[in-house]
Design an enzyme around this catalytic site. Structure first.
Site, mmCIF file in Angstrom:
data_model
loop_
_atom_site.group_PDB
_atom_site.id
_atom_site.type_symbol
_atom_site.label_atom_id
_atom_site.label_comp_id
_atom_site.label_asym_id
_atom_site.label_seq_id
_atom_site.Cartn_x
_atom_site.Cartn_y
_atom_site.Cartn_z
ATOM 1 N N SER A 11 0.836 -1.187 0.000
ATOM 2 C CA SER A 11 0.000 0.000 0.000
ATOM 3 C C SER A 11 0.875 1.243 0.000
ATOM 4 C CB SER A 11 -0.963 -0.003 1.181
ATOM 5 O OG SER A 11 -0.318 -0.357 2.361
ATOM 6 N N CYS A 12 0.287 2.325 -0.456
ATOM 7 C CA CYS A 12 1.003 3.602 -0.542
ATOM 8 C C CYS A 12 1.396 4.048 0.849
ATOM 9 C CB CYS A 12 0.122 4.645 -1.219
ATOM 10 S SG CYS A 12 0.009 4.337 -2.993
ATOM 11 N N PRO A 13 2.569 4.621 0.941
ATOM 12 C CA PRO A 13 3.441 5.140 -0.126
ATOM 13 C C PRO A 13 4.547 4.181 -0.563
ATOM 14 C CG PRO A 13 4.261 5.947 1.951
ATOM 15 C CD PRO A 13 3.046 5.083 2.257
ATOM 16 N N MET A 14 4.524 2.926 -0.135
ATOM 17 C CA MET A 14 5.644 2.013 -0.403
ATOM 18 C C MET A 14 5.977 1.830 -1.885
ATOM 19 S SD MET A 14 7.083 1.591 2.352
ATOM 20 C CE MET A 14 8.356 0.547 1.677
ATOM 21 N N ASN A 43 0.182 6.762 -8.805
ATOM 22 C CA ASN A 43 1.159 7.432 -7.939
ATOM 23 C C ASN A 43 2.589 7.255 -8.434
ATOM 24 O OD1 ASN A 43 -0.895 8.364 -6.283
ATOM 25 N ND2 ASN A 43 -0.625 6.780 -4.740
#
Length: 70
Positions: A11-14, A43
């Site tokens: 999941s973001c921001p990974m 993203n």
């Protein structure tokens, strides 16, 4: 030959963090990022383009390969 990273399931921001690190260490001309959701695709694409890279998106029915080039 392209450098490849797999950020599926993260999941973001990974996905963006891992893409940034891979681009900093990039020794090849192409980085391929495998993502599995539209948010990560958008993203990572936005980040790469804002950093001066070109991004080509390959749709694999629910997964995407983002080919990032200098």
């Amino acid at each position: 030959m392209a450098t490849k990273i797999d950020v599926r399931g993260l999941s973001c921001p990974m996905p963006v963090v891992m893409t940034k690190k891979a681009l900093e260490d990039l020794k090849e001309d192409v980085l391929e990022v495998l993502v599995d959701n539209p948010t990560a695709k958008e993203n990572v694409t936005r980040f790469a383009k804002s950093s001066g890279f070109k991004v080509d998106i390959i749709n694999l029915e629910g997964e995407y390969i983002l080919k990032i080039t200098r």
